[in-house]
Design a protein around this motif. Structure first.
Motif, PDB file in Angstrom:
ATOM      1  N   UNK A  90      45.675  27.165  87.418  1.00 36.84           N
ATOM      2  CA  UNK A  90      45.928  27.581  88.894  1.00 36.84           C
ATOM      3  C   UNK A  90      44.563  27.217  89.367  1.00 36.84           C
ATOM      4  N   UNK A  91      43.466  27.839  88.881  1.00 34.64           N
ATOM      5  CA  UNK A  91      42.025  27.608  89.193  1.00 34.64           C
ATOM      6  C   UNK A  91      41.700  26.084  89.185  1.00 34.64           C
ATOM      7  N   UNK A  92      42.041  25.570  88.119  1.00 34.28           N
ATOM      8  CA  UNK A  92      41.513  24.019  87.975  1.00 34.28           C
ATOM      9  C   UNK A  92      42.477  23.154  89.063  1.00 34.28           C
ATOM     10  N   UNK A  93      43.564  23.492  89.443  1.00 36.14           N
ATOM     11  CA  UNK A  93      44.371  22.818  90.308  1.00 36.14           C
ATOM     12  C   UNK A  93      43.655  23.040  91.969  1.00 36.14           C
ATOM     13  N   UNK A  94      42.990  24.159  92.080  1.00 38.29           N
ATOM     14  CA  UNK A  94      42.457  24.597  93.538  1.00 38.29           C
ATOM     15  C   UNK A  94      40.959  24.328  93.362  1.00 38.29           C
ATOM     16  N   UNK A  95      40.515  23.371  92.435  1.00 42.30           N
ATOM     17  CA  UNK A  95      38.750  23.647  92.573  1.00 42.30           C
ATOM     18  C   UNK A  95      38.366  22.434  93.393  1.00 42.30           C
ATOM     19  N   UNK A  96      39.367  21.770  93.714  1.00 40.81           N
ATOM     20  CA  UNK A  96      39.004  20.439  94.376  1.00 40.81           C
ATOM     21  C   UNK A  96      40.126  19.963  95.307  1.00 40.81           C
ATOM     22  N   UNK A  97      40.121  18.729  95.896  1.00 36.83           N
ATOM     23  CA  UNK A  97      41.087  17.966  96.604  1.00 36.83           C
ATOM     24  C   UNK A  97      42.336  17.890  95.602  1.00 36.83           C
ATOM     25  N   UNK A  98      43.633  18.216  96.179  1.00 31.92           N
ATOM     26  CA  UNK A  98      44.912  18.151  95.040  1.00 31.92           C
ATOM     27  C   UNK A  98      44.986  16.883  94.355  1.00 31.92           C
ATOM     28  N   UNK A  99      44.908  15.736  95.338  1.00 34.49           N
ATOM     29  CA  UNK A  99      45.020  14.304  95.109  1.00 34.49           C
ATOM     30  C   UNK A  99      44.117  13.779  93.743  1.00 34.49           C
ATOM     31  N   UNK A 100      43.075  14.760  93.444  1.00 32.27           N
ATOM     32  CA  UNK A 100      42.146  14.347  92.182  1.00 32.27           C
ATOM     33  C   UNK A 100      42.480  14.993  90.905  1.00 32.27           C
ATOM     34  N   UNK A 101      43.387  16.026  91.110  1.00 30.39           N
ATOM     35  CA  UNK A 101      43.830  16.961  90.057  1.00 30.39           C
ATOM     36  C   UNK A 101      44.455  15.899  88.974  1.00 30.39           C
ATOM     37  N   UNK A 102      44.292  15.952  87.778  1.00 28.84           N
ATOM     38  CA  UNK A 102      44.791  15.140  86.726  1.00 28.84           C
ATOM     39  C   UNK A 102      46.406  15.585  86.438  1.00 28.84           C
ATOM     40  N   UNK A 103      47.232  14.800  86.255  1.00 29.32           N
ATOM     41  CA  UNK A 103      48.604  15.171  85.928  1.00 29.32           C
ATOM     42  C   UNK A 103      48.527  15.936  84.780  1.00 29.32           C
ATOM     43  N   UNK A 104      47.754  16.001  83.630  1.00 27.91           N
ATOM     44  CA  UNK A 104      47.698  16.743  82.654  1.00 27.91           C
ATOM     45  C   UNK A 104      47.408  18.370  82.988  1.00 27.91           C
ATOM     46  N   UNK A 105      46.742  18.519  83.669  1.00 24.91           N
ATOM     47  CA  UNK A 105      46.370  20.048  84.266  1.00 24.91           C
ATOM     48  C   UNK A 105      47.596  20.493  84.836  1.00 24.91           C
ATOM     49  N   UNK A 106      48.183  19.598  85.659  1.00 20.00           N
ATOM     50  CA  UNK A 106      49.252  20.039  86.436  1.00 20.00           C
ATOM     51  C   UNK A 106      50.639  20.451  85.567  1.00 20.00           C
ATOM     52  N   UNK A 107      50.677  19.175  84.390  1.00 21.56           N
ATOM     53  CA  UNK A 107      51.699  19.529  83.464  1.00 21.56           C
ATOM     54  C   UNK A 107      51.720  20.711  82.801  1.00 21.56           C
ATOM     55  N   UNK A 108      50.244  21.049  82.250  1.00 18.29           N
ATOM     56  CA  UNK A 108      50.119  22.495  81.759  1.00 18.29           C
ATOM     57  C   UNK A 108      50.349  23.398  82.506  1.00 18.29           C
ATOM     58  N   UNK A 109      50.166  23.501  83.886  1.00 16.06           N
ATOM     59  CA  UNK A 109      50.610  24.692  84.764  1.00 16.06           C
ATOM     60  C   UNK A 109      51.963  24.640  84.633  1.00 16.06           C
ATOM     61  N   UNK A 110      52.774  23.599  84.791  1.00 13.96           N
ATOM     62  CA  UNK A 110      54.160  23.873  84.799  1.00 13.96           C
ATOM     63  C   UNK A 110      54.830  24.392  83.619  1.00 13.96           C
ATOM     64  N   UNK A 111      54.222  24.007  82.446  1.00 15.07           N
ATOM     65  CA  UNK A 111      54.788  24.437  81.212  1.00 15.07           C
ATOM     66  C   UNK A 111      54.708  25.987  80.999  1.00 15.07           C
ATOM     67  N   UNK A 112      53.163  26.295  81.450  1.00 14.97           N
ATOM     68  CA  UNK A 112      52.721  27.660  81.532  1.00 14.97           C
ATOM     69  C   UNK A 112      53.626  28.528  82.336  1.00 14.97           C
ATOM     70  N   UNK A 113      54.070  27.895  83.495  1.00 14.79           N
ATOM     71  CA  UNK A 113      55.164  28.733  84.299  1.00 14.79           C
ATOM     72  C   UNK A 113      56.121  29.186  83.720  1.00 14.79           C
ATOM     73  N   UNK A 114      56.953  27.933  83.161  1.00 15.22           N
ATOM     74  CA  UNK A 114      58.301  28.057  82.389  1.00 15.22           C
ATOM     75  C   UNK A 114      58.217  29.315  81.608  1.00 15.22           C
ATOM     76  N   UNK A 115      57.182  29.072  80.616  1.00 15.31           N
ATOM     77  CA  UNK A 115      57.247  30.488  79.501  1.00 15.31           C
ATOM     78  C   UNK A 115      56.850  31.855  80.223  1.00 15.31           C
ATOM     79  N   UNK A 116      55.930  31.732  81.121  1.00 10.03           N
ATOM     80  CA  UNK A 116      55.736  32.993  81.792  1.00 10.03           C
ATOM     81  C   UNK A 116      57.054  33.645  82.221  1.00 10.03           C
TER      82      UNK A 116
END
Length: 428
Positions: A90-116
């Motif tokens: 979540x912090x990595x996603x919000x550390x800069x402009x959203x368009x610059x966040x890598x898809x890998x980071x966003x996919x990790x976040x989504x997977x983590x949310x599912x398990x959470x």
């Protein structure tokens, strides 16, 4: 056995049976979670995420076979690791402009949310816990990236929505209004109008000619036209979803902001009985991919055949939702693609200007607003913006069942005259 003792025993067994049923249904849902092999390639260069998500995937595979005390101890540790992984990304996603966040980071976040979500539901299955998990599920889609995440991803999302939304109506005891149908009226229209043109006619008269056109009687078959004015239907189908809401009537103003809000809360604030007389901020669900998030609403509309008119019709069509009260405004701006703006309920006043007048329309100089004019198209100020005298403006009223075709780079200003729901289709 005394009656009171019998009642207590009955309550005990009933409670434990319910708990067992809840856990059994959750365990069934865990079969839709990814195995580590399904996501291993996505996590190739992410050592911490590989470790945590492997532990999580392995835990739920074993849980289907074993619910011993040893598994409960493992559950506490893995749950903590998953929570930490979600927080970090979540912090990595919000550390800069959203368009610059890598898809890998966003996919990790989504997977983590599912398990959470599953760890939280195993911990407690209350209405409040369901509400929290529902928000996490939406954030997995909004902040994370769930496109092609793994084979059963869409199936998991749909199943979780259904599971979490069972008790959602309890959060909305007061009915919402059914909006009055807007009566069609004769109105100024400075651009050509076509009545349900064929694709051949649309291509020749509109698409190839780059000619803005008002298309009549092209979406009358949509179930949305009869369903969506009943805001209780929207509440039932979509109320528990979290979406980005614009606050303020105009995104170019200094007072404008955005928040993630439950659609339920948005509907009650903007359309609830009695709120019309209260001085509330205007809120707008604008330019949001609502139909990817809520498939039940997607079933109420159809992508117009006109969107496939190009020679290369393999490109995707971007479908956006625009829902808000009276007086929402999109200031004069341009879009890079062909656009079909379809009006489901309510009406919108629209003002257009051609790309050839771009140099006379005083675009903002900032990158964020580079496609947006500084002018108020509804109240032209020739003293502050003298070059506007050279611009030819075109006006029209978009009414229920109408579609406005806009070629790329055409300037357009949009103001809702009534509560309104529009759907736009952007295509190449």
């Amino acid at each position: 056995m005394p009656v009171l003792q019998q009642e207590k025993k009955s309550q005990f067994w009933s409670k434990n049976a319910n708990c067992g049923n809840v856990k059994a249904s959750l365990l069934e849902l865990t079969k839709l979670l990814p195995h580590f092999v399904d996501i291993e390639e996505t996590l190739e260069n992410e050592v911490e995420a590989r470790y945590v998500l492997k532990r999580a995937a392995d835990h739920f595979e074993k849980l289907q076979l074993d619910s011993s005390k040893e598994m409960e101890e493992d559950e506490e540790e893995v749950s903590y690791l998953v929570q930490a992984l979600v927080d970090k990304n979540w912090e990595r996603i919000h550390s800069g402009h959203f368009s610059c966040v890598s898809l890998t980071i966003r996919k990790i976040y989504a997977l983590g949310c599912y398990f959470k979500i599953f760890f939280l539901l195993l911990e407690k299955s209350s209405l409040e816990q369901h509400e929290q998990c529902s928000t996490i599920l939406d954030e997995a889609q909004l902040l994370g990236c769930t496109d092609n995440l793994y084979v059963k991803c869409n199936e998991l999302q749909a199943a979780l929505m259904k599971y979490l939304d069972v008790d959602a109506p309890k959060m909305s005891p007061t009915p919402l209004p059914v909006l009055d149908a807007v009566q069609r009226r004769v109105s100024r229209c400075d651009i050509p109008q076509l009545d349900a043109p064929s694709i051949i006619e649309f291509r020749a008269s509109c698409y190839d000619a780059l000619q803005p056109t008002l298309l009549l009687n092209t979406i009358n078959h949509w179930p949305a036209l009869r369903k969506w004015r009943d805001l209780n239907y929207l509440l039932k189908v979509a109320g528990n979803r979290t979406v980005p809401i614009e606050i303020g009537s105009n995104y170019a103003s200094d007072e404008w902001s955005q928040q993630l809000v439950k659609i339920r809360d948005f509907l009650y604030r903007q359309f609830g009985e009695g709120n019309q007389t209260v001085n509330l901020d205007i809120e707008y669900l604008a330019q949001h991919e609502l139909f990817a998030q809520i498939p039940a609403l997607r079933a109420d509309i159809c992508v117009p055949d006109y969107c496939s008119v190009s020679a290369d019709n393999t490109s995707t069509v971007d479908i956006k939702a625009w829902l808000g009260p009276k007086n929402t405004i999109s200031p004069m701006h341009t879009d890079p693609k062909h656009n079909l703006l379809c009006q489901v309920f309510g009406s919108k006043r629209i003002i257009l200007a051609a790309p050839k007048d771009t140099e006379n329309l005083y675009a903002h100089e900032t990158e964020f607003l580079g496609n947006t004019s500084q002018i108020d198209a509804a109240n032209l100020d020739f003293e502050s913006f003298p070059l506007l005298r050279r611009v030819q403006f075109y006006e029209l009223l978009l009414q229920p069942g109408d579609c406005l075709y806009l070629p790329p780079k055409w300037w357009h200003y949009v103001r809702s005259d009534t509560p309104s729901f529009s759907v736009s289709f952007w295509f190449e």
